[in-house]
Design a protein around this motif. Sequence first.
Motif, mmCIF file in Angstrom:
data_model
loop_
_atom_site.group_PDB
_atom_site.id
_atom_site.type_symbol
_atom_site.label_atom_id
_atom_site.label_comp_id
_atom_site.label_asym_id
_atom_site.label_seq_id
_atom_site.Cartn_x
_atom_site.Cartn_y
_atom_site.Cartn_z
ATOM 1 N N GLU A 1 1.494 3.076 4.779
ATOM 2 C CA GLU A 1 2.490 2.006 4.692
ATOM 3 C C GLU A 1 2.820 1.367 6.042
ATOM 4 O O GLU A 1 2.807 0.133 6.167
ATOM 5 C CB GLU A 1 3.758 2.520 4.006
ATOM 6 C CG GLU A 1 4.743 1.416 3.673
ATOM 7 C CD GLU A 1 5.902 1.910 2.821
ATOM 8 O OE1 GLU A 1 6.705 1.075 2.386
ATOM 9 O OE2 GLU A 1 6.005 3.135 2.587
ATOM 10 N N PRO A 2 3.114 2.141 7.109
ATOM 11 C CA PRO A 2 3.431 1.499 8.393
ATOM 12 C C PRO A 2 2.233 0.855 9.081
ATOM 13 O O PRO A 2 2.401 0.113 10.048
ATOM 14 C CB PRO A 2 3.994 2.652 9.232
ATOM 15 C CG PRO A 2 3.418 3.880 8.633
ATOM 16 C CD PRO A 2 3.301 3.602 7.169
ATOM 17 N N LEU B 1 2.251 -9.137 4.274
ATOM 18 C CA LEU B 1 1.150 -9.243 3.318
ATOM 19 C C LEU B 1 1.217 -8.174 2.237
ATOM 20 O O LEU B 1 0.890 -8.428 1.074
ATOM 21 C CB LEU B 1 -0.186 -9.141 4.063
ATOM 22 C CG LEU B 1 -1.468 -9.310 3.245
ATOM 23 C CD1 LEU B 1 -1.524 -10.698 2.618
ATOM 24 C CD2 LEU B 1 -2.692 -9.079 4.132
ATOM 25 N N PHE B 2 1.670 -6.978 2.613
ATOM 26 C CA PHE B 2 1.686 -5.858 1.676
ATOM 27 C C PHE B 2 3.120 -5.438 1.346
ATOM 28 O O PHE B 2 4.007 -5.505 2.193
ATOM 29 C CB PHE B 2 0.928 -4.665 2.263
ATOM 30 C CG PHE B 2 -0.551 -4.901 2.399
ATOM 31 C CD1 PHE B 2 -1.408 -4.660 1.337
ATOM 32 C CD2 PHE B 2 -1.081 -5.385 3.583
ATOM 33 C CE1 PHE B 2 -2.772 -4.885 1.457
ATOM 34 C CE2 PHE B 2 -2.443 -5.618 3.712
ATOM 35 C CZ PHE B 2 -3.293 -5.368 2.644
ATOM 36 N N TYR B 3 3.295 -4.977 0.113
ATOM 37 C CA TYR B 3 4.632 -4.568 -0.326
ATOM 38 C C TYR B 3 4.531 -3.328 -1.204
ATOM 39 O O TYR B 3 3.715 -3.275 -2.132
ATOM 40 C CB TYR B 3 5.304 -5.699 -1.105
ATOM 41 C CG TYR B 3 6.642 -5.320 -1.673
ATOM 42 C CD1 TYR B 3 7.670 -4.867 -0.847
ATOM 43 C CD2 TYR B 3 6.888 -5.396 -3.042
ATOM 44 C CE1 TYR B 3 8.902 -4.507 -1.364
ATOM 45 C CE2 TYR B 3 8.124 -5.041 -3.566
ATOM 46 C CZ TYR B 3 9.123 -4.597 -2.723
ATOM 47 O OH TYR B 3 10.339 -4.235 -3.236
ATOM 48 N N ARG B 4 5.356 -2.337 -0.900
ATOM 49 C CA ARG B 4 5.397 -1.129 -1.728
ATOM 50 C C ARG B 4 6.328 -1.393 -2.903
ATOM 51 O O ARG B 4 7.548 -1.267 -2.797
ATOM 52 C CB ARG B 4 5.857 0.078 -0.919
ATOM 53 C CG ARG B 4 5.712 1.385 -1.707
ATOM 54 C CD ARG B 4 5.758 2.594 -0.812
ATOM 55 N NE ARG B 4 5.442 3.811 -1.546
ATOM 56 C CZ ARG B 4 5.253 4.998 -0.981
ATOM 57 N NH1 ARG B 4 5.345 5.119 0.334
ATOM 58 N NH2 ARG B 4 4.964 6.059 -1.711
ATOM 59 N N CYS B 5 5.750 -1.747 -4.025
ATOM 60 C CA CYS B 5 6.524 -2.152 -5.198
ATOM 61 C C CYS B 5 6.960 -0.968 -6.047
ATOM 62 O O CYS B 5 7.783 -1.110 -6.955
ATOM 63 C CB CYS B 5 5.721 -3.134 -6.047
ATOM 64 S SG CYS B 5 4.188 -2.446 -6.718
ATOM 65 N N HIS B 6 6.386 0.192 -5.767
ATOM 66 C CA HIS B 6 6.651 1.382 -6.575
ATOM 67 C C HIS B 6 6.298 2.597 -5.724
ATOM 68 O O HIS B 6 5.560 2.489 -4.739
ATOM 69 C CB HIS B 6 5.786 1.334 -7.847
ATOM 70 C CG HIS B 6 6.060 2.421 -8.834
ATOM 71 N ND1 HIS B 6 5.447 3.653 -8.758
ATOM 72 C CD2 HIS B 6 6.872 2.464 -9.922
ATOM 73 C CE1 HIS B 6 5.869 4.403 -9.760
ATOM 74 N NE2 HIS B 6 6.738 3.715 -10.477
ATOM 75 N N GLN B 7 6.807 3.737 -6.096
ATOM 76 C CA GLN B 7 6.518 4.966 -5.354
ATOM 77 C C GLN B 7 5.018 5.223 -5.233
ATOM 78 O O GLN B 7 4.550 5.772 -4.240
ATOM 79 C CB GLN B 7 7.188 6.157 -6.049
ATOM 80 C CG GLN B 7 7.039 7.476 -5.301
ATOM 81 C CD GLN B 7 7.776 8.604 -5.986
ATOM 82 O OE1 GLN B 7 8.493 8.392 -6.960
ATOM 83 N NE2 GLN B 7 7.611 9.815 -5.488
ATOM 84 N N SER B 8 4.255 4.772 -6.230
ATOM 85 C CA SER B 8 2.817 5.056 -6.258
ATOM 86 C C SER B 8 1.935 3.866 -5.911
ATOM 87 O O SER B 8 0.707 3.993 -5.925
ATOM 88 C CB SER B 8 2.419 5.566 -7.655
ATOM 89 O OG SER B 8 3.116 6.738 -7.982
#
Length: 237
Positions: free
Chosen positions: A179-180, A186-193
């Motif tokens: 993630e970091p 550009l990228f997004y953590r939309c859910h835990q997985s």
Amino acid sequence: MLRAIIIDDELIGINTLKVLIEKHTQGIKIVATATEPEKGITAIDDYKPEVVFLDISMPKMSGFELLEKVNHKNFKLVFTTAHQEYAIKAIKNGVYDYLLKPIDIEELKICINKILEESPLKEIQKKHTTGLIELSVKDGIIFIKPQDVIRLEASGSYTVFYLINNVKHIASKNLKEFEPMLDPNLFYRCHQSHIINLQKVEKMVSADGLFARMSDDSMPEIGKKNKEFFLEKLKNI
């Protein structure tokens, strides 16, 4: 863009600061507001903002008391108050900056520019402007272009990268470690997985939950608490 939360027991105070930030500054996005301290604590822990604008003097709980109850503490704290006598205590509590009400536009600009200059996201964005993503896979190390990535999916202690042209790689790091390394614009953590490439989102689908239909027809789930922020991220692409 840095995420910010405003906590103030007076709605007019929230709205005034929000308008000033949106009209006169860049690089800061208000993702949540709260007029009640308890809701402010929840917002901080849920959104994990980079900046918090916090009123000190609130009837149910002071800003100092609120800070003791939050779990997420990795943010720049800016106190907003009409009471100058709180300045010394605020400094002792590690406040990043201190804005007196009524808030002066020039002081607000200076405060936000200073935050942006010191933000780790600035360095991350520079690093990922032309950088490749390095993956340790079963038979060696490969390098991929960020724009070729459609999404990442957690698989235990591994991460599956889904790329264009039906290419898939399994990397020997978990999702949290990647993630970091990724450009937050550009990228997004939309859910835990799931982490998704926002430029590869084609449609939002509501069917027993909320999902993002990607360019490869996959549909990673969007966490309920992430919906509002996800929509804001899409608008900025």
